[in-house]
Enzyme design. Sequence first.
Site, PDB file in Angstrom:
ATOM      1  N   LYS A 233     -49.819 102.236  -3.818  1.00 21.66           N
ATOM      2  CA  LYS A 233     -50.012 103.269  -2.804  1.00 21.66           C
ATOM      3  C   LYS A 233     -48.995 103.124  -1.661  1.00 21.66           C
ATOM      4  O   LYS A 233     -48.275 102.133  -1.592  1.00 21.66           O
ATOM      5  CB  LYS A 233     -51.458 103.228  -2.291  1.00 21.66           C
ATOM      6  CG  LYS A 233     -52.503 103.358  -3.415  1.00 21.66           C
ATOM      7  CD  LYS A 233     -52.484 104.701  -4.124  1.00 21.66           C
ATOM      8  CE  LYS A 233     -53.158 104.696  -5.480  1.00 21.66           C
ATOM      9  NZ  LYS A 233     -54.600 104.711  -5.510  1.00 21.66           N
TER      10      LYS A 233
HETATM   11  C1  LIG Z   1     -55.922 104.739  -6.467  1.00 20.98           C
HETATM   12  C2  LIG Z   1     -56.929 105.825  -6.390  1.00 20.98           C
HETATM   13  C3  LIG Z   1     -58.291 105.591  -6.145  1.00 20.98           C
HETATM   14  C4  LIG Z   1     -58.869 104.209  -6.133  1.00 20.98           C
HETATM   15  O1  LIG Z   1     -58.312 103.390  -5.204  1.00 20.98           O
HETATM   16  P1  LIG Z   1     -58.619 101.819  -5.276  1.00 20.98           P
HETATM   17  O2  LIG Z   1     -58.205 101.325  -3.931  1.00 20.98           O
HETATM   18  O3  LIG Z   1     -57.798 101.254  -6.393  1.00 20.98           O
HETATM   19  O4  LIG Z   1     -60.084 101.669  -5.512  1.00 20.98           O
HETATM   20  C5  LIG Z   1     -59.137 106.655  -5.960  1.00 20.98           C
HETATM   21  N1  LIG Z   1     -58.686 107.915  -6.041  1.00 20.98           N
HETATM   22  C6  LIG Z   1     -57.398 108.193  -6.302  1.00 20.98           C
HETATM   23  C7  LIG Z   1     -56.963 109.620  -6.345  1.00 20.98           C
HETATM   24  C8  LIG Z   1     -56.483 107.159  -6.509  1.00 20.98           C
HETATM   25  O5  LIG Z   1     -55.209 107.433  -6.802  1.00 20.98           O
END
Ligand SMILES: *Cc1c(COP(=O)(O)O)cnc(C)c1O
Length: 390
Positions: free
Chosen positions: A191
């Site tokens: 991210k």
């Molecule tokens: C990465 C992601 C999540 C989950 O995030 P985590 O921190 O890995 O739990 C949820 N929704 C979307 C759209 C994502 O890309």
Amino acid sequence: MSSDDNQSPFLIFGAPQLDESDIEEVVACLRSGWLGTGPRVAQFERDFATFRRVQPSQVAAVNSCTAALHVSMLAAGIEPGSEVITTPLTFCATVNAILHAGHVPVLADVDPITQNIDPQAIEAAITPRTRAIVPVHFAGRPCEMDLIMAIARKHGLVVIEDCAHAVEAAFHGQPLGTFGDFGCFSFYVTKNVTTGEGGMILGRSEEQLARARILALHGMSKDAWHRFGDQGYKHYQVVESGFKYNMTDLQAAIGLHQLARVEKNWLRRQAIWQRYDEAFANLPITLPAPPDAAMRHGLHLYTVMIDVRRCGIGRDDFLDAMNGLRIGTGVHYLSIPEHAYYQQRFGWRPEQWPRAMRLGRETVSLPLSPALSDDDVARVIEAVRSILRA
Ligand SMILES: *Cc1c(COP(=O)(O)O)cnc(C)c1O
């Protein structure tokens, strides 16, 4: 393929942009002896609140966005068994969190251009049992929050924004995550800001946020920081059956300095995005919809559509060919009803949401990390061109 290609380093998709300040902060955390939830988490929360222009009492750091979505849904006070509308073009965690909270997921198809949930499809999916909407700002592109909030107000629905792709995005100047009752952020490795694993809950209501915070730490009335701080021992009460979702100082240390680099990294991704737009303009692939003036696009994913009839190569073969050239790619996402579990549990078929199905079967995410060098970007461009020319 020349032997040179075999020897070039594998280009990791979504490599984090880390620098010495991050490494030093982690080392300082280790030397401090305080690895658990403590002063660095508190600092990260304060900085994040400033960054998203809310009060410190409106944010709580957790260990993932999945956890953030789960406890937000509980803290929103929706009765179990409610219908919650979300998009079929998302990571499974969005739907799983709805299930963890004891609700019934209902999918509303996406707009084929923006790839975001279509407000008209939301309206069409509303029933007397609907209690909430979970819009996902796909690839960092803001959903139409004006229309979605109007629908929510009209029908008395809770809105929980999945901001996993959109940490720095805004709609009409307002930070994403501040439109709905809750905004949930991810600091997973790929991210735009990362703590290795991590997440943040942003709550409009301080009271509901306080409940989410309690739920995220065993249901304890006071968090471990107060318990183990230098203020003397503090007794705590367990007031709910909560979860083990707290962020640690070791995680916060990784993220603390990245907030200051968000803008710089965004500008770098914007430059890569523009190079891709120009380089691919004449190829038979569909490029991401350009951002419009009303939004600050998070520019998290650069997705192209590989239609076998136009390209002469299918999406999965394209992925293999990129891998052969040692370039990592992603698929965001096969639509939710493509997965066995949801098919078996809900009887869903991908054809019921045809736009998400088609996008999910054609989409490829190209590397967009700010850690890419200009040479890396040139390599990606050359690879895409050579595969599509072949
Ligand atoms: C990465 C992601 C999540 C989950 O995030 P985590 O921190 O890995 O739990 C949820 N929704 C979307 C759209 C994502 O890309």
